[in-house]
Design a protein around this motif. Sequence first.
Motif, PDB file in Angstrom:
ATOM      1  N   ASN A  98     130.899  72.633  33.467  1.00  0.00           N
ATOM      2  CA  ASN A  98     132.314  72.660  33.089  1.00  0.00           C
ATOM      3  C   ASN A  98     133.055  73.965  33.407  1.00  0.00           C
ATOM      4  N   PRO A  99     132.525  75.148  33.032  1.00  0.00           N
ATOM      5  CA  PRO A  99     133.277  76.378  33.329  1.00  0.00           C
ATOM      6  C   PRO A  99     133.541  76.558  34.820  1.00  0.00           C
ATOM      7  N   LEU A 100     132.555  76.215  35.637  1.00  0.00           N
ATOM      8  CA  LEU A 100     132.718  76.377  37.080  1.00  0.00           C
ATOM      9  C   LEU A 100     133.725  75.373  37.639  1.00  0.00           C
ATOM     10  N   LEU A 101     133.731  74.174  37.081  1.00  0.00           N
ATOM     11  CA  LEU A 101     134.703  73.166  37.510  1.00  0.00           C
ATOM     12  C   LEU A 101     136.118  73.579  37.093  1.00  0.00           C
ATOM     13  N   SER A 102     136.220  74.187  35.916  1.00  0.00           N
ATOM     14  CA  SER A 102     137.518  74.686  35.452  1.00  0.00           C
ATOM     15  C   SER A 102     138.047  75.759  36.401  1.00  0.00           C
ATOM     16  N   ARG A 116     134.556  87.487  45.680  1.00  0.00           N
ATOM     17  CA  ARG A 116     133.512  86.954  46.562  1.00  0.00           C
ATOM     18  C   ARG A 116     132.318  86.437  45.760  1.00  0.00           C
ATOM     19  N   GLY A 117     131.919  87.175  44.736  1.00  0.00           N
ATOM     20  CA  GLY A 117     130.792  86.744  43.906  1.00  0.00           C
ATOM     21  C   GLY A 117     131.081  85.435  43.195  1.00  0.00           C
ATOM     22  N   GLN A 118     132.327  85.253  42.767  1.00  0.00           N
ATOM     23  CA  GLN A 118     132.713  84.011  42.099  1.00  0.00           C
ATOM     24  C   GLN A 118     132.691  82.836  43.079  1.00  0.00           C
ATOM     25  N   GLN A 119     133.108  83.089  44.314  1.00  0.00           N
ATOM     26  CA  GLN A 119     133.067  82.038  45.338  1.00  0.00           C
ATOM     27  C   GLN A 119     131.625  81.625  45.616  1.00  0.00           C
ATOM     28  N   MET A 120     130.734  82.614  45.696  1.00  0.00           N
ATOM     29  CA  MET A 120     129.315  82.321  45.919  1.00  0.00           C
ATOM     30  C   MET A 120     128.743  81.522  44.754  1.00  0.00           C
ATOM     31  N   ALA A 121     129.168  81.854  43.553  1.00  0.00           N
ATOM     32  CA  ALA A 121     128.676  81.152  42.358  1.00  0.00           C
ATOM     33  C   ALA A 121     129.041  79.672  42.407  1.00  0.00           C
ATOM     34  N   LEU A 122     130.260  79.365  42.814  1.00  0.00           N
ATOM     35  CA  LEU A 122     130.693  77.973  42.922  1.00  0.00           C
ATOM     36  C   LEU A 122     129.862  77.216  43.955  1.00  0.00           C
ATOM     37  N   CYS A 123     129.587  77.861  45.071  1.00  0.00           N
ATOM     38  CA  CYS A 123     128.795  77.218  46.127  1.00  0.00           C
ATOM     39  C   CYS A 123     127.367  76.952  45.656  1.00  0.00           C
ATOM     40  N   ILE A 124     126.783  77.909  44.942  1.00  0.00           N
ATOM     41  CA  ILE A 124     125.416  77.746  44.429  1.00  0.00           C
ATOM     42  C   ILE A 124     125.350  76.610  43.413  1.00  0.00           C
ATOM     43  N   ALA A 125     126.347  76.551  42.530  1.00  0.00           N
ATOM     44  CA  ALA A 125     126.388  75.484  41.526  1.00  0.00           C
ATOM     45  C   ALA A 125     126.532  74.116  42.184  1.00  0.00           C
ATOM     46  N   ALA A 126     127.403  74.031  43.195  1.00  0.00           N
ATOM     47  CA  ALA A 126     127.594  72.765  43.911  1.00  0.00           C
ATOM     48  C   ALA A 126     126.298  72.328  44.581  1.00  0.00           C
ATOM     49  N   PHE A 127     125.556  73.299  45.119  1.00  0.00           N
ATOM     50  CA  PHE A 127     124.270  72.982  45.747  1.00  0.00           C
ATOM     51  C   PHE A 127     123.279  72.463  44.706  1.00  0.00           C
ATOM     52  N   PHE A 259     114.836  70.670  36.665  1.00  0.00           N
ATOM     53  CA  PHE A 259     114.699  72.114  36.440  1.00  0.00           C
ATOM     54  C   PHE A 259     115.241  72.894  37.636  1.00  0.00           C
ATOM     55  N   MET A 260     114.947  72.433  38.840  1.00  0.00           N
ATOM     56  CA  MET A 260     115.437  73.111  40.038  1.00  0.00           C
ATOM     57  C   MET A 260     116.965  73.119  40.066  1.00  0.00           C
ATOM     58  N   SER A 261     117.564  71.990  39.752  1.00  0.00           N
ATOM     59  CA  SER A 261     119.027  71.898  39.748  1.00  0.00           C
ATOM     60  C   SER A 261     119.634  72.803  38.687  1.00  0.00           C
ATOM     61  N   PHE A 262     119.059  72.768  37.488  1.00  0.00           N
ATOM     62  CA  PHE A 262     119.525  73.643  36.412  1.00  0.00           C
ATOM     63  C   PHE A 262     119.383  75.103  36.825  1.00  0.00           C
ATOM     64  N   ALA A 263     118.283  75.436  37.510  1.00  0.00           N
ATOM     65  CA  ALA A 263     118.036  76.825  37.907  1.00  0.00           C
ATOM     66  C   ALA A 263     119.146  77.341  38.826  1.00  0.00           C
ATOM     67  N   PHE A 264     119.567  76.516  39.775  1.00  0.00           N
ATOM     68  CA  PHE A 264     120.659  76.912  40.666  1.00  0.00           C
ATOM     69  C   PHE A 264     121.953  77.136  39.877  1.00  0.00           C
TER      70      PHE A 264
END
Length: 288
Positions: A98-102, A116-127, A259-264
């Motif tokens: 939710n926070p990342l989608l917001s 830039r770090g926030q953009q990377m975070a969104l990409c990692i979460a989407a992955f 677990f892998m998905s949660f880890a990302f």
Amino acid sequence: MYVMWGLFPLFWTLLSDVNSFDTLANRIVWSCVFSIGAIIALKKWSAFYGVLGQLLRTPKKVLVLFAASLCISFNWFMYIWAVANEHIIDTSLGYYINPLLSILFGVLIYKEKLLRGQQMALCIAAFGVLLMIINVGEVPYIALSLALSFALYGVLKKQIQLEALHSVAIETLFVLPIAVTYLLVLQQRGLSAFGHMSVTTDFLLIISGVLTVIPLVCFAVATKHLPLYVIGFLQYITPTMTLLLGIFLYEETFSNAQFMSFAFIWVALLLFSVTTYRHQKKRRTVSE
């Protein structure tokens, strides 16, 4: 308040024998009753009446709040249904996302800029979400429904800033006619849980309104006394507690793929939090 929200599965599982729509309708009714009761007890009725009158004179704001009411009602239903049907881990994933989608909505709708770090975070979460779809073989619709509905709720609420108690009261008032009509139909057919199952069930349905209002009031107080980045970091207490309850207390399956998905997603949240904290700290240093 985040601890209270994190313990919510313990409460909603007590109502797992009640139809989820019935539970939702009762939650709406009793949330409305207790929020308005709190407004009166705190002697804020005049202010509430003024806010309500001002909103009703602005059709656009009425439509926005009505849409927000539908979003939060859907979110409540999905959470109640998921807990009752042993999908507690899925609710945890939803509130991690939710926070990342917001944030994504903030970029798309309000043209907010990301570091830039926030953009990377969104990409990692989407992955991480994509990895779950590939490994598990299905879209995590419960998690995405919870995340999407709450994120949309936040987008709508950003357009109209209201005090927490006023917000709960007005939003539940909008959907109150639907909830009351549904409960009356159930009562007429003898299918309503309230008054037909047990005194304990009746008590729990009433208390659901109190448990909705209290954390929101606490949240309103916290936002006035704590920095936003602290609030943002603390919000992960809720899905973490929910995840632990789902795994260890309710013994839901938590596969290696999950677990892998949660880890990302955890890595994404950590990266986003650290980036945001450093940015806020730098801004405070410059301003001083």
